[in-house]
Enzyme design. Sequence first.
Site: not given
Ligand code: GCU
Length: 428
Positions: A265, A269, A356, A406
Amino acid sequence: MKNNRTCKLAVLLFVVTAMTARAQNFPSNTDESKVPPYTLPDVLQMPIGKTVINSNQWLHAQRPYIYHLYEKNQFGRYPATKTISRFKILETDNQALDGLATRKQVRIYLHPADTSVYMDVLLYLPNAVKTPAPVFVAYNFSGNHTITAEKNVLLSNRWMYFRGKGVVNNRATEAARGTDTASWQLKTILSKGFALATAYYGDLEPDTATGYTTGIRTTLKEVLNIQPDEWCTMGAWAWGLSRIADYLQTDKNIDAGKIALMGHSRLGKATLWAGASDPRFALIVSNESGEGGAALSRRWYGETVQIITAHFPHWFVAKYKTYGDDVTKLPVDGHMLLSLMAPRPLYVASAVEDTWSDPKGEFLSAREASRVYALFGKKGIDTSSMPPLNTPVGETVRYHIRSGKHAVTLYDWEQYLKFASEQFGLRR
Ligand code: GCU
């Protein structure tokens, strides 16, 4: 009269068009039939107009060019360091997890004088492996004490973004111990002969818009000779992963040529940016990194640049936000970030219920990045349709879409361990 009507119609048309354009950017879409056509920047198209035809051109011209686009538009500068870290072994137990592993807790001091600037790494080494072990490096979301129930793992005293079980007033309590073991699958990792090194991402910088004031972008400003706005929270987290690699290179129980990175998540990144910036990471895994990570920003599905930069302004440099209204102006896209891993093995994973993060966008991105792997004679993903659930595809670039939500699950870890064993040439 007629002119008047034409004029009104023109105004109406203009408003509708403007609203549609805006609607395409701002709200999120999860209806595949509504995804408008889009054109990705060609990862092999050089600024001088030529197309990259070999790995040499890629490594010496195109890759530095694309990397620079990321520095400028999304993540900022990745500060160079002359090995400023100092390490202190805080604790060791060679009979951890019922003798399966040796546990080490290592404090990495990041500042030459100020001992309050540090990150704590929790390392598990597989006792059954008598030679230096390959290792997975991955941040955790809520403190080292959450990945295992072992009592001697230090309870983090840092500020916590996630207010899960056992977190009171944004600080961990004993009740938080072992609350995230499902994401870690320690026994499986160790029994496959891999070590695991993890740290709490908040050791580097708290995950808030003002986090930089107490995080390393402030405390290390002079040491690293970089202003807070020249990089971003993602950059700070990514940089911390490199400091873990500094330590691992000094540990004789680790095979420093086999350091794999995994991130989920938001930490996926950061992981991709660390992988792009630091060649010591020999294999990279993006677990549902989504927007700003593996997914394609130009594909209007799931989170958008506009949404992510509105909710998490600190994650990226200010310039990134300026593309929110018109993502076609962004000179990069997810496939270009993935291409910076080449020719190192890369695994991109999605989950079907995690709309998402745009699973299809992540798949298409990995497929597009495979063109760069082909320059090195490596096979990535060559199929153009999404694979069935729970069916990994590809070789040096691999992809799966798992059933479920997720998360990082046992299924995910099993695939990453298999992939790393194959790619590192291990018999496991
Ligand atoms: C939020 C955010 C995402 C990210 C996620 C996470 O949903 O919008 O971009 O990847 O958090 O880190 O759990």
